[in-house]
Scaffold this motif. Sequence first.
Motif, PDB file in Angstrom:
ATOM      1  N   ALA A   1     -62.131  -2.919  34.872  1.00  0.00           N
ATOM      2  CA  ALA A   1     -61.266  -2.871  35.919  1.00  0.00           C
ATOM      3  C   ALA A   1     -60.291  -1.759  35.298  1.00  0.00           C
ATOM      4  CB  ALA A   1     -60.606  -4.117  35.925  1.00  0.00           C
ATOM      5  N   ALA A   2     -59.695  -1.193  36.479  1.00  0.00           N
ATOM      6  CA  ALA A   2     -58.470  -0.277  36.261  1.00  0.00           C
ATOM      7  C   ALA A   2     -57.463  -0.406  37.224  1.00  0.00           C
ATOM      8  CB  ALA A   2     -59.022   1.178  36.502  1.00  0.00           C
ATOM      9  N   ALA A   3     -56.350  -0.456  37.127  1.00  0.00           N
ATOM     10  CA  ALA A   3     -55.039  -0.547  37.856  1.00  0.00           C
ATOM     11  C   ALA A   3     -54.164   0.456  37.546  1.00  0.00           C
ATOM     12  CB  ALA A   3     -54.329  -1.954  37.827  1.00  0.00           C
ATOM     13  N   VAL A   4     -53.320   0.993  38.561  1.00  0.00           N
ATOM     14  CA  VAL A   4     -52.103   1.699  38.581  1.00  0.00           C
ATOM     15  C   VAL A   4     -50.866   0.729  38.607  1.00  0.00           C
ATOM     16  CG1 VAL A   4     -50.664   3.408  39.290  1.00  0.00           C
ATOM     17  CG2 VAL A   4     -53.308   3.593  39.309  1.00  0.00           C
ATOM     18  N   ILE A   5     -50.068   0.638  37.577  1.00  0.00           N
ATOM     19  CA  ILE A   5     -48.931  -0.385  37.553  1.00  0.00           C
ATOM     20  C   ILE A   5     -47.954   0.430  37.316  1.00  0.00           C
ATOM     21  CG2 ILE A   5     -47.757  -2.343  36.649  1.00  0.00           C
ATOM     22  CD1 ILE A   5     -50.413  -3.608  36.078  1.00  0.00           C
TER      23      ILE A   5
ATOM     24  N   LEU B   1     -55.768  -8.370  36.887  1.00  0.00           N
ATOM     25  CA  LEU B   1     -56.221  -8.273  35.419  1.00  0.00           C
ATOM     26  C   LEU B   1     -56.359  -9.473  34.670  1.00  0.00           C
ATOM     27  CD1 LEU B   1     -54.333  -4.868  34.961  1.00  0.00           C
ATOM     28  CD2 LEU B   1     -57.057  -5.058  35.161  1.00  0.00           C
ATOM     29  N   SER B   2     -55.405 -10.284  34.717  1.00  0.00           N
ATOM     30  CA  SER B   2     -55.258 -11.437  33.822  1.00  0.00           C
ATOM     31  C   SER B   2     -56.335 -12.540  34.278  1.00  0.00           C
ATOM     32  CB  SER B   2     -53.973 -12.181  34.164  1.00  0.00           C
ATOM     33  OG  SER B   2     -53.867 -13.377  33.663  1.00  0.00           O
ATOM     34  N   ASN B   3     -56.787 -12.566  35.529  1.00  0.00           N
ATOM     35  CA  ASN B   3     -57.814 -13.317  35.821  1.00  0.00           C
ATOM     36  C   ASN B   3     -59.175 -12.763  35.240  1.00  0.00           C
ATOM     37  OD1 ASN B   3     -56.411 -14.981  37.614  1.00  0.00           O
ATOM     38  ND2 ASN B   3     -56.734 -13.799  39.206  1.00  0.00           N
ATOM     39  N   LEU B   4     -59.319 -11.593  34.683  1.00  0.00           N
ATOM     40  CA  LEU B   4     -60.597 -11.024  34.348  1.00  0.00           C
ATOM     41  C   LEU B   4     -60.802 -11.389  32.661  1.00  0.00           C
ATOM     42  CD1 LEU B   4     -60.668  -7.599  35.940  1.00  0.00           C
ATOM     43  CD2 LEU B   4     -61.980  -9.603  36.450  1.00  0.00           C
ATOM     44  N   ASP B   5     -59.811 -12.037  32.276  1.00  0.00           N
ATOM     45  CA  ASP B   5     -59.895 -12.554  30.921  1.00  0.00           C
ATOM     46  C   ASP B   5     -60.387 -11.381  29.879  1.00  0.00           C
ATOM     47  OD1 ASP B   5     -59.298 -14.528  28.683  1.00  0.00           O
ATOM     48  OD2 ASP B   5     -61.602 -15.139  28.678  1.00  0.00           O
TER      49      ASP B   5
ATOM     50  N   ILE C   1     -46.407  -3.504  30.856  1.00  0.00           N
ATOM     51  CA  ILE C   1     -46.826  -4.777  29.970  1.00  0.00           C
ATOM     52  C   ILE C   1     -46.319  -5.927  30.625  1.00  0.00           C
ATOM     53  CG2 ILE C   1     -46.821  -5.657  27.738  1.00  0.00           C
ATOM     54  CD1 ILE C   1     -47.310  -2.888  26.745  1.00  0.00           C
ATOM     55  N   SER C   2     -44.817  -5.718  30.847  1.00  0.00           N
ATOM     56  CA  SER C   2     -44.179  -6.991  31.263  1.00  0.00           C
ATOM     57  C   SER C   2     -44.747  -7.569  32.754  1.00  0.00           C
ATOM     58  CB  SER C   2     -42.491  -6.499  31.635  1.00  0.00           C
ATOM     59  OG  SER C   2     -42.516  -5.692  32.679  1.00  0.00           O
ATOM     60  N   PHE C   3     -45.341  -6.771  33.596  1.00  0.00           N
ATOM     61  CA  PHE C   3     -45.889  -7.410  34.377  1.00  0.00           C
ATOM     62  C   PHE C   3     -47.138  -8.265  34.084  1.00  0.00           C
ATOM     63  CE2 PHE C   3     -43.942  -4.097  37.138  1.00  0.00           C
ATOM     64  CZ  PHE C   3     -43.209  -4.926  38.022  1.00  0.00           C
ATOM     65  N   LEU C   4     -47.967  -7.699  33.382  1.00  0.00           N
ATOM     66  CA  LEU C   4     -49.066  -8.451  32.553  1.00  0.00           C
ATOM     67  C   LEU C   4     -48.636  -9.659  31.687  1.00  0.00           C
ATOM     68  CD1 LEU C   4     -50.981  -5.506  31.621  1.00  0.00           C
ATOM     69  CD2 LEU C   4     -51.675  -7.028  33.213  1.00  0.00           C
ATOM     70  N   PHE C   5     -47.630  -9.730  30.978  1.00  0.00           N
ATOM     71  CA  PHE C   5     -47.217 -10.879  30.354  1.00  0.00           C
ATOM     72  C   PHE C   5     -46.590 -11.849  31.152  1.00  0.00           C
ATOM     73  CE2 PHE C   5     -46.742  -8.416  26.245  1.00  0.00           C
ATOM     74  CZ  PHE C   5     -48.157  -8.204  25.650  1.00  0.00           C
ATOM     75  N   GLN C   6     -45.922 -11.522  32.418  1.00  0.00           N
ATOM     76  CA  GLN C   6     -45.266 -12.454  33.199  1.00  0.00           C
ATOM     77  C   GLN C   6     -46.301 -13.385  33.801  1.00  0.00           C
ATOM     78  OE1 GLN C   6     -43.150 -10.256  36.111  1.00  0.00           O
ATOM     79  NE2 GLN C   6     -41.606  -9.796  34.708  1.00  0.00           N
ATOM     80  N   THR C   7     -47.657 -12.603  34.289  1.00  0.00           N
ATOM     81  CA  THR C   7     -48.928 -13.506  34.667  1.00  0.00           C
ATOM     82  C   THR C   7     -49.359 -14.225  33.301  1.00  0.00           C
ATOM     83  OG1 THR C   7     -49.373 -11.458  36.129  1.00  0.00           O
ATOM     84  CG2 THR C   7     -51.029 -13.059  35.642  1.00  0.00           C
ATOM     85  N   ILE C   8     -49.508 -13.641  32.141  1.00  0.00           N
ATOM     86  CA  ILE C   8     -50.187 -14.254  31.096  1.00  0.00           C
ATOM     87  C   ILE C   8     -49.341 -15.425  30.857  1.00  0.00           C
ATOM     88  CG2 ILE C   8     -50.633 -14.159  28.659  1.00  0.00           C
ATOM     89  CD1 ILE C   8     -51.486 -11.298  29.392  1.00  0.00           C
TER      90      ILE C   8
END
Length: 182
Positions: A21-25, A61-65, A159-166
């Motif tokens: 996957a790829a994403a622009v954050i 992204l988080s759902n993809l593990d 990264i913070s957006f990802l960690f909030q989700t995690i």
Amino acid sequence: STDRSHHNRFPTMQSTHPLVAAAVIPHGDFVYDPSLLKSNDEARKEAHKLQVAAQDAASQLSNLDLDTLIIITPHGLAVEEDIVTYLGKCGSGYAEIGRDVTDGSAEPYLVPINNVQLDDELSKALWEDLRNQGCAITGLTSFGGYEDVPLRYGEIIPISFLFQTITTRSKEVRCRDNSKMK
């Protein structure tokens, strides 16, 4: 001046690891905290839309593990002409949020992130492979490899957006000494 005309900025790589996957954050203050903008400002509404989109991308992204995330930013550590890859096992730092507010309406604050696990082996393999293909790439080691790679807003806000989700999914992000990511 070094002649870099023989370097290929975007070589073709063959990998045994598929890109899943790829994403622009975005990495800006106002995406992280739209309240820095005046409440009646159209820019605040637009910043909120970007924040929701960044949260959604992070959730997907988080759902993809995934095993590994590669972050590309124009606002990280840099050298004059080359692309940089961070070499090391951990990254830590802070983003100063609100420093772009020039009218004095908001006080800047820090968002720290510590003990972000980096894949040193993958970074070295990427650096070596791209370098062998003639790409202008530099591997950057932080303070002889004895300290964490310094991270700032270009890395920390995405990264913070990802960690909030995690964090909301009760996963743990670990680095050295099995310390939890906060």
